[in-house]
Design a protein around this motif. Structure first.
Motif, PDB file in Angstrom:
ATOM      1  N   PHE A  58       0.829  -1.207   0.000  1.00 36.39           N
ATOM      2  CA  PHE A  58       0.000   0.000   0.000  1.00 36.39           C
ATOM      3  C   PHE A  58       0.862   1.256   0.000  1.00 36.39           C
ATOM      4  O   PHE A  58       0.675   2.156  -0.821  1.00 36.39           O
ATOM      5  CB  PHE A  58      -0.904  -0.043   1.240  1.00 36.39           C
ATOM      6  N   THR A  59       1.829   1.319   0.924  1.00 38.74           N
ATOM      7  CA  THR A  59       2.685   2.507   1.006  1.00 38.74           C
ATOM      8  C   THR A  59       3.625   2.600  -0.191  1.00 38.74           C
ATOM      9  O   THR A  59       3.847   3.683  -0.736  1.00 38.74           O
ATOM     10  CB  THR A  59       3.529   2.511   2.302  1.00 38.74           C
ATOM     11  N   THR A  60       4.160   1.445  -0.622  1.00 37.00           N
ATOM     12  CA  THR A  60       5.136   1.441  -1.721  1.00 37.00           C
ATOM     13  C   THR A  60       4.482   1.795  -3.055  1.00 37.00           C
ATOM     14  O   THR A  60       5.164   2.216  -3.987  1.00 37.00           O
ATOM     15  CB  THR A  60       5.851   0.072  -1.782  1.00 37.00           C
ATOM     16  N   SER A  61       3.149   1.661  -3.150  1.00 37.04           N
ATOM     17  CA  SER A  61       2.460   1.996  -4.402  1.00 37.04           C
ATOM     18  C   SER A  61       2.459   3.505  -4.670  1.00 37.04           C
ATOM     19  O   SER A  61       2.255   3.931  -5.795  1.00 37.04           O
ATOM     20  CB  SER A  61       1.018   1.476  -4.380  1.00 37.04           C
ATOM     21  N   SER A  62       2.694   4.323  -3.632  1.00 39.77           N
ATOM     22  CA  SER A  62       2.629   5.773  -3.868  1.00 39.77           C
ATOM     23  C   SER A  62       3.719   6.607  -3.195  1.00 39.77           C
ATOM     24  O   SER A  62       4.075   7.673  -3.697  1.00 39.77           O
ATOM     25  CB  SER A  62       1.267   6.300  -3.391  1.00 39.77           C
ATOM     26  N   ILE A  63       4.254   6.146  -2.068  1.00 43.45           N
ATOM     27  CA  ILE A  63       5.208   6.986  -1.318  1.00 43.45           C
ATOM     28  C   ILE A  63       6.515   7.244  -2.084  1.00 43.45           C
ATOM     29  O   ILE A  63       6.999   8.389  -2.079  1.00 43.45           O
ATOM     30  CB  ILE A  63       5.483   6.397   0.089  1.00 43.45           C
ATOM     31  N   PRO A  64       7.135   6.255  -2.753  1.00 42.22           N
ATOM     32  CA  PRO A  64       8.348   6.578  -3.528  1.00 42.22           C
ATOM     33  C   PRO A  64       8.111   7.680  -4.563  1.00 42.22           C
ATOM     34  O   PRO A  64       8.956   8.558  -4.747  1.00 42.22           O
ATOM     35  CB  PRO A  64       8.700   5.245  -4.204  1.00 42.22           C
ATOM     36  N   GLN A  65       6.940   7.647  -5.240  1.00 41.95           N
ATOM     37  CA  GLN A  65       6.595   8.690  -6.217  1.00 41.95           C
ATOM     38  C   GLN A  65       6.441  10.042  -5.522  1.00 41.95           C
ATOM     39  O   GLN A  65       6.893  11.073  -6.025  1.00 41.95           O
ATOM     40  CB  GLN A  65       5.285   8.315  -6.923  1.00 41.95           C
ATOM     41  N   LEU A  66       5.826  10.038  -4.331  1.00 45.40           N
ATOM     42  CA  LEU A  66       5.662  11.278  -3.562  1.00 45.40           C
ATOM     43  C   LEU A  66       7.022  11.845  -3.176  1.00 45.40           C
ATOM     44  O   LEU A  66       7.258  13.056  -3.302  1.00 45.40           O
ATOM     45  CB  LEU A  66       4.819  11.016  -2.307  1.00 45.40           C
ATOM     46  N   LEU A  67       7.945  10.987  -2.725  1.00 43.91           N
ATOM     47  CA  LEU A  67       9.290  11.438  -2.349  1.00 43.91           C
ATOM     48  C   LEU A  67      10.020  12.043  -3.549  1.00 43.91           C
ATOM     49  O   LEU A  67      10.698  13.063  -3.427  1.00 43.91           O
ATOM     50  CB  LEU A  67      10.097  10.267  -1.770  1.00 43.91           C
ATOM     51  N   PHE A  68       9.853  11.415  -4.708  1.00 44.23           N
ATOM     52  CA  PHE A  68      10.467  11.921  -5.946  1.00 44.23           C
ATOM     53  C   PHE A  68       9.927  13.310  -6.273  1.00 44.23           C
ATOM     54  O   PHE A  68      10.683  14.226  -6.606  1.00 44.23           O
ATOM     55  CB  PHE A  68      10.184  10.950  -7.101  1.00 44.23           C
ATOM     56  N   ASN A  69       8.603  13.478  -6.155  1.00 45.10           N
ATOM     57  CA  ASN A  69       7.979  14.774  -6.466  1.00 45.10           C
ATOM     58  C   ASN A  69       8.324  15.854  -5.442  1.00 45.10           C
ATOM     59  O   ASN A  69       8.473  17.017  -5.792  1.00 45.10           O
ATOM     60  CB  ASN A  69       6.454  14.618  -6.560  1.00 45.10           C
ATOM     61  N   LEU A  70       8.430  15.456  -4.164  1.00 43.51           N
ATOM     62  CA  LEU A  70       8.785  16.429  -3.114  1.00 43.51           C
ATOM     63  C   LEU A  70      10.249  16.865  -3.224  1.00 43.51           C
ATOM     64  O   LEU A  70      10.599  17.972  -2.845  1.00 43.51           O
ATOM     65  CB  LEU A  70       8.548  15.822  -1.718  1.00 43.51           C
TER      66      LEU A  70
END
Length: 309
Positions: A74-86
Motif C-alpha cells: 500500500f505505502t510502496t504503491s505511492s510513497i516513492p513517487q511522492l518522495l520523488f515529487n517532493l
C-alpha cells in the motif's frame, strides 16, 4: 501554468501535490522518508517474526502477516513517487504509472477493508467460541478468507480503474493531489461525472460499509462475552488483543469513509491530501506498533529470535 493538449493526458499527468506550499515540501520530504522507512522495517519485522517463530503459527498471526504485507504494498504503491515529487521540480507521472498507482491503491484499499472484517471474525471465534476455535479456524478456511479479501480488492480495481482513467479530460492533466487517487482524478474530468460518482458511492457502501457492519456485529458479541468473563486476566487479555484491532479499524475506516463516501467535487482538496497521507503512511506505520506494543506473544517471539542469533 501548464498548457496541455488532450493527447498529452495519454502520456503523463502532473501531480500538483503540495506544490502550492513550497516551504512545506522539504519538511514533508524528511517526515515522509522517516515514516516510510519505519513502515518498511516495522511491517517486515512482523512478517519475519510471524513466519520464523512456531508459537505464532496461528490464524491471528497469519492474518496479521497478510495485513503487514498489504501495508508494505500500500505505502510502496505511492510513497516513492511522492518522495520523488517532493525532492525536485518534476511533478509528472506517466499515464501508465498513474493507471498502475490507481489500480494498486483501489485494490489494496478494498482488500484491507475485507481483511479487517476477517480479523474481527477471527477474534469473535477465539473469544466467543474458544473450545471450537481450532476446528472452525482451520488452515483451509483461513486461506479461503484471505483469498476472498484479495479477490474483492482485485475486483474493485478491475471495475473502477478503467472507468476513472477513461474519463475525458480535455487536456486538464493537472491532478490536485500527490497520487493518482480516484476522487482527485474524477475532478479532472471535463464531462458530467454523476454516473461515475454514483458507482463509486454504491461500491463504497458494499466494500467499505459491508465489512464495517460485520466488524461492529462481531465486536458487539465480543463485548458481551468479555463482560461476562469471571477471570480478570482473561478479560484483560481479550481487551488487549481486541483493543489493538479496534484502534487499527478506527484509523483506517474513519479516513476511508470520509474520502470515498463523498467523492468528486464535494470533498475538500487540502483535507483530502492530508487524510490520504495519513491512511497511506501513518496508519501502516502504526499497525506494527499497535499490534506489538501490548502483545506479549510478539515480544516473546522477538526475544527468542534475538537470543537465538
Amino acid at each position: 501554468m501548464h498548457v496541455m493538449t488532450n493527447q498529452s493526458c495519454q502520456e503523463q499527468f502532473i501531480l500538483l501535490g503540495f506544490s502550492d506550499r513550497p516551504q512545506l515540501e522539504q519538511t514533508l520530504f524528511v517526515f515522509v522518508l522517516i515514516f516510510y522507512l519505519v513502515t518498511l522495517v516495522g511491517n517486515t519485522v512482523i512478517i519475519l517474526v510471524s513466519r520464523l517463530d512456531p508459537c505464532l503459527h496461528t490464524p491471528m498471526y497469519f492474518f496479521l502477516t497478510n495485513l503487514s504485507f498489504l501495508d508494505l504494498c500500500f505505502t510502496t504503491s505511492s510513497i516513492p513517487q511522492l518522495l520523488f515529487n517532493l525532492g525536485g521540480p518534476d511533478k509528472t507521472i506517466s499515464y501508465t504509472g498513474c493507471a498502475i498507482q490507481l489500480f494498486m491503491f483501489l485494490g489494496l484499499g478494498g482488500t484491507e477493508c475485507v481483511l479487517l472484517a476477517v480479523m474481527a471474525y477471527d477474534r469473535f471465534t477465539a473469544i466467543c467460541k474458544p473450545l471450537h476455535y481450532s476446528i472452525i479456524m482451520h488452515p483451509q478456511l483461513c486461506w479461503k478468507l484471505v483469498s476472498v479479501a484479495w479477490g474483492v480488492g482485485l475486483l474493485n480495481s478491475l471495475v473502477m480503474s478503467p472507468v476513472t482513467m477513461r474519463l475525458p479530460r480535455c487536456g486538464r492533466c493537472e491532478v490536485k493531489h500527490f497520487l493518482c487517487e480516484m476522487p482527485a482524478l474524477i475532478k479532472t474530468a471535463c464531462v458530467d461525472t454523476v454516473a461515475v460518482e454514483s458507482t463509486v458511492f454504491i461500491l463504497s457502501v458494499v466494500i467499505v460499509l459491508g465489512p464495517l457492519a460485520l466488524i461492529l456485529v462481531s465486536y458487539s458479541y465480543i463485548a458481551l462475552a468479555v463482560l461476562s468473563m469471571r477471570s480478570a486476566t482473561g478479560r484483560r487479555k481479550a481487551f488487549n488483543t481486541c483493543g489493538s484491532h479496534l484502534t487499527v479499524v478506527s484509523l483506517f475506516y474513519g479516513n476511508i469513509i470520509y474520502m470515498y463516501m463523498q467523492p468528486g467535487k464535494n470533498s475538500s482538496q487540502d483535507q483530502g491530501k492530508f487524510l490520504t497521507l495519513f491512511y497511506n503512511l501513518v496508519t501502516p506505520m502504526l499497525n506494527p506498533v499497535i499490534y506489538t506494543l501490548r502483545n506479549k506473544d510478539v515480544k516473546g517471539a522477538l526475544r527468542r529470535l534475538v537470543s537465538r542469533k
